[in-house]
Motif scaffolding. Structure first.
Motif, short mmCIF file in Angstrom:
data_model
loop_
_atom_site.label_atom_id
_atom_site.label_comp_id
_atom_site.label_asym_id
_atom_site.label_seq_id
_atom_site.Cartn_x
_atom_site.Cartn_y
_atom_site.Cartn_z
N SER A 94 0.81 -1.21 0.00
CA SER A 94 0.00 0.00 0.00
C SER A 94 0.84 1.26 0.00
O SER A 94 0.53 2.23 -0.70
N PHE A 95 1.93 1.28 0.77
CA PHE A 95 2.66 2.52 0.99
C PHE A 95 4.12 2.49 0.54
O PHE A 95 4.74 3.54 0.43
N MET A 136 -5.79 2.96 1.88
CA MET A 136 -4.58 2.33 1.35
C MET A 136 -4.47 2.52 -0.17
O MET A 136 -3.38 2.56 -0.71
N LYS A 143 -4.76 7.11 -0.21
CA LYS A 143 -3.91 7.89 0.70
C LYS A 143 -4.64 9.11 1.25
O LYS A 143 -4.03 10.09 1.67
N TYR A 191 2.24 6.69 7.62
CA TYR A 191 1.06 5.85 7.35
C TYR A 191 1.37 4.38 7.66
O TYR A 191 0.54 3.66 8.23
N SER A 192 2.56 3.94 7.25
CA SER A 192 2.93 2.55 7.47
C SER A 192 2.98 2.22 8.96
O SER A 192 2.45 1.19 9.39
N ASP A 234 7.32 5.24 0.71
CA ASP A 234 7.01 6.66 0.54
C ASP A 234 6.21 7.27 1.69
O ASP A 234 6.17 8.48 1.83
N TYR A 235 5.53 6.44 2.46
CA TYR A 235 4.62 6.96 3.49
C TYR A 235 4.93 6.28 4.83
O TYR A 235 4.15 5.45 5.29
#
Length: 315
Positions: free
Chosen positions: A109-110, A167, A170, A117-118, A113-114
């Protein structure tokens, strides 16, 4: 293997993926989709549901809650088909597999880059696994204090539906909160039926579910609220999303939901409600599938294409 399938309570599994399907198709309707995300979201959710079922079997079995007074299907530990040690081992293995699935879901999903969020979703995953176990396991099991409804609503309603969409996108779409809440209410409805069925035996062993706390009569009113509110929320969602006439096909799912409410209203002995658990779970799954399809299809166009194919072949 048959005993483990019984312990996993397969009839509860379609209900657990309802939010995942809805959130995924909502993302698809906005041209966002990734099979890796869908696959690992489904395996993570199924893992959580199976873990919860194993933990319920273990917790209620070792506490003596599952006994001869229990009305529903006999549990495996209660019946001596699986030992507590074997069930604990299965819970550990299921927890590990579910966590691995959650990590893969977060990765696809991430990616890199995120990070925030992860980490947030990893925290949610760990909390979900711990909550699935702590529902009936341990001296402070929250299912014995009447908080099971909150867990089901949050994780199988809000987190399931909104989480899978986030997911993909974003970002949050607050309109999706309406069907997510509806799926959460219906999922809680299944738990409420279970607790209504077991009210007498739960009261005897000190399992203070919400039904035990408020009583069977109020629990029935609470059940009416859950089902009716869920149906209203889905209709409001369709209106806000400007559904066309043929996209209201999901209303067909209201038929089994309405007949379910009728049977519950006519029930005089909550111990006879067990068949309604499966019916409500299947009805919720059907609603999520129909609503998901309505998000991406105009059924009138499909019928026109079918008509053209048939007429062309005849001519």
């Amino acid at each position: 293997m048959r005993h483990w399938i019984e312990a996993a309570r397969v009839r509860t599994l379609p209900l657990s993926v309802s939010g995942i399907l809805l959130g995924s198709f909502y993302a698809m309707s906005q041209a966002m989709f990734n099979w890796n995300i869908v696959f690992f979201a489904l395996t993570t959710t199924l893992g959580l549901q199976i873990l919860s079922n194993f933990a319920n079997d273990y917790g209620d079995g070792t506490k003596g809650t599952d006994n001869g007074d229990r009305v529903g299907p006999a549990r495996t530990i209660q019946s001596g088909l699986i030992t507590p040690k074997e069930m604990m081992r299965a819970m550990i293995i299921t927890s590990i597999l579910t966590l691995i699935s959650a990590i893969l879901l977060i990765y696809y999903s991430f990616k890199e880059d995120y990070l925030i969020y992860s980490l947030t979703f990893l925290f949610l995953g760990i909390i979900a696994i711990a909550s699935a176990i702590r529902y009936t396991v341990g001296n402070t099991a929250y299912g014995y204090r009447g908080y099971g409804d909150i867990f089901v609503f949050v994780f199988f309603g809000l987190v399931s539906t909104l989480g899978i969409y986030f997911m993909f996108s974003k970002e949050l779409d607050y309109t999706l909160l309406l069907p997510a809440t509806a799926i959460g209410f219906l999922s809680v409805g299944v738990l409420n039926l279970n607790n209504m069925r077991d009210e007498i035996s739960d009261r005897m062993v000190g399992k203070n579910t919400l039904v035990v706390k408020i009583g069977g009569a109020k629990a029935k009113l609470y059940h009416y609220f859950l089902i009716v509110a869920a149906m209203i929320l889905v209709v409001v969602f369709a209106v806000l999303k400007n559904f066309q006439f043929d996209q209201y096909l999901f209303l067909l799912a209201f038929i089994p939901l309405s007949t379910h409410l009728y049977r519950v209203s006519r029930n005089a002995d909550a111990r006879l409600l067990d068949p309604e658990l499966r019916r409500l779970a299947i009805s919720t799954f059907i609603l999520s599938v129909l609503l998901s399809l309505c998000l991406i299809f105009f059924f009138s166009d499909i019928f026109v294409q079918i008509y053209k194919v048939i007429t062309n072949n005849i001519l």
